[in-house]
Scaffold this active site. Sequence first.
Site, PDB file in Angstrom:
ATOM      1  N   GLY A  21       0.801  -1.215   0.000  1.00 52.20           N
ATOM      2  CA  GLY A  21       0.000   0.000   0.000  1.00 52.20           C
ATOM      3  C   GLY A  21       0.831   1.261   0.000  1.00 52.20           C
ATOM      4  O   GLY A  21       0.342   2.324   0.370  1.00 52.20           O
ATOM      5  N   ASP A  22       2.093   1.164  -0.391  1.00 48.74           N
ATOM      6  CA  ASP A  22       2.932   2.362  -0.441  1.00 48.74           C
ATOM      7  C   ASP A  22       3.959   2.196  -1.574  1.00 48.74           C
ATOM      8  O   ASP A  22       3.680   1.487  -2.546  1.00 48.74           O
ATOM      9  CB  ASP A  22       3.570   2.616   0.940  1.00 48.74           C
ATOM     10  CG  ASP A  22       3.717   4.102   1.226  1.00 48.74           C
ATOM     11  OD1 ASP A  22       4.436   4.762   0.460  1.00 48.74           O
ATOM     12  OD2 ASP A  22       3.119   4.615   2.194  1.00 48.74           O
TER      13      ASP A  22
END
Length: 425
Positions: free
Chosen positions: A226-227
């Site tokens: 998620g990054d």
Amino acid sequence: MQLLSILALFSTAVVGLSHPAALVRAPSKVCTVPAAGSESIDDTPAVLRAFDECGHGGKIVFQNTTYHINSVMNTTGLENCEIDLRGTLLWSTNISYWLSHSLPVGYQNQSTAWVIGGKNVHFNGHGYGTLNGNGQAWYSATGSVSNYPRRPHAMTVAETSNSKFYGLRFLQSQMWTLSIIHSKNTVFDSIYVNSTNHGGSSRNTDGADTIYSSHITFRNWEVDNGDDSISLKANSTDILIEDCLFHRGLGLAMGSIGQYKDVYETIERVTARNITFSGTLHAVYFKTWTGEQVNYPPNGGGGGLGHASDMTFKDLQATALRGPAFAISQCTTFSGTAGNCTSSKFQLRDLSFRNINGTTTSHNVASFQCSAVEPCENIQITDVNLTLQSDGTEADAYLCGHVEGTRGFNCTGAVCVGGSATGGC
Ligand SMILES: *[C@@H]1O[C@H](CO)[C@@H](O)[C@H](O)[C@H]1NC(C)=O
Ligand SMILES: *[C@@H]1O[C@H](CO)[C@@H](O)[C@H](O)[C@H]1NC(C)=O
Ligand SMILES: *[C@@H]1O[C@H](CO)[C@@H](O)[C@H](O)[C@H]1NC(C)=O
Ligand SMILES: *[C@@H]1O[C@H](CO)[C@@H](O)[C@H](O)[C@H]1NC(C)=O
Ligand SMILES: *[C@@H]1O[C@H](CO)[C@@H](O)[C@H](O)[C@H]1NC(C)=O
Ligand SMILES: *[C@@H]1O[C@H](CO)[C@@H](O)[C@H](O)[C@H]1NC(C)=O
Ligand SMILES: *[C@@H]1O[C@H](CO)[C@@H](O)[C@H](O)[C@H]1NC(C)=O
Ligand SMILES: *[C@@H]1O[C@H](CO)[C@@H](O)[C@H](O)[C@H]1NC(C)=O
Ligand SMILES: *[C@@H]1O[C@H](CO)[C@@H](O)[C@H](O)[C@H]1NC(C)=O
Ligand SMILES: *[C@@H]1O[C@H](CO)[C@@H](O)[C@H](O)[C@H]1NC(C)=O
Ligand SMILES: *[C@@H]1O[C@H](CO)[C@@H](O)[C@H](O)[C@H]1NC(C)=O
């Protein structure tokens, strides 16, 4: 003239990257780590004993079982050491323990659960050896707080040279998966990272981050997170990223950088090739802090100096990009404050993006919001075939602010100057 010298730099970058790790000599000693087999018994003392006994000229074997890691580990200073991971290292979820004991990484006030490093280290996971950070507990505990102080990285490779890490699986990392600092001539090959939050975002779960490191190769990575899929930060030079598959995260990140007032940092001679992006925000994006310092790292800073230059990103495939394929934002500032997006003293120059095809949800191929103080210079984009998922037409917008010297494309409009650290508004 300018073009020739740039091409020369690019080819130097590629040649300078192939530094195969030296072979480890046959181990003089083998230490097989026993597992107690219970989450209430910490296997860390047994692991540290094995590294003590076999960390110089020996081999450390983790069997096909689960090891419970309930304490921080510092296994640095290894030499001619083989590590054979055939099972799973499973980290405990005692949040208050980790917040008070995680070890300093040496940049951005970040910290880690395990720092490992040395010369001629060969860490082999055979494609199934697993490091499981039990991250769900962290994703739930830290919620929307970015860079929660002392939340640990899964693993930090520090002060390492002529080494190889391969065939490892990282699941549910506590925060960043792998930070690489003060290291050189090291290859990270065939690594699988999956840090996904059941029912929320897995913010700050970067696949890998390089800091003060050179001649680092990332090959055959698959990252679902998620990054940043992989992020190159302060003083990352001669980096090769190839044959990778990135899912859902933000794509390849150059930065953030420029966080330390008046400190000069660079990212130079980077090649990324044959990369597939599946549902990532960008293919490649750059982020620098603004020219003004507001507060301190990890969540504040700015006013740094330096440049990011001599980079080639080529042979890229995309499926369902969520934003501009290529983005620059110089707006990063302390959360909650509105930064000045044109004041950064950090310059981006001599960048080449070549051959990207696939699908996107954004009309913008590029969104380059550069500093007015140090405008971006000499950016090339060629061979773009990005089709809009909605109607099958071609993405054809190139938004620019303070870009000097475009090759292969013309700017089609003004960039939206907003507070987004990941480009656009
Ligand atoms: C590890 O052990 C499990 C059983 O405990 C077995 O199913 C699995 O195949 C083994 N893996 C390897 C790579 O030997
Ligand atoms: C968590 O760690 C702290 C020490 O930091 C300790 O006092 C506490 O007993 C631990 N909790 C559990 C459930 O093990
Ligand atoms: C790890 O141990 C080495 C050797 O004792 C020490 O120099 C280093 O500072 C330690 N690193 C961390 C992050 O604690
Ligand atoms: C980070 O470290 C610096 C010193 O390097 C310190 O001044 C600053 O207060 C620290 N920031 C946080 C959030 O702890
Ligand atoms: C990552 O893990 C999630 C949850 O288990 C799974 O749905 C997803 O397919 C995995 N991603 C990849 C690339 O294997
Ligand atoms: C490109 O990368 C993929 C892995 O994502 C690999 O399977 C493939 O062989 C690579 N292609 C080339 C031409 O090296
Ligand atoms: C980072 O690189 C710059 C430019 O080469 C150099 O001046 C600086 O000393 C480096 N910083 C560190 C901590 O290595
Ligand atoms: C933002 O920075 C630019 C460049 O330094 C400067 O010209 C401008 O006045 C600044 N804007 C604001 C609102 O401070
Ligand atoms: C992009 O081009 C490559 C190489 O020609 C091809 O293998 C791939 O299928 C294409 N991808 C898309 C999404 O069109
Ligand atoms: C662009 O890619 C699409 C498929 O994604 C393909 O149908 C089209 O022919 C390609 N156009 C060019 C100019 O290569
Ligand atoms: C950019 O614009 C110039 C001037 O209109 C034109 O000559 C050139 O062909 C354009 N380049 C591209 C790549 O569209």
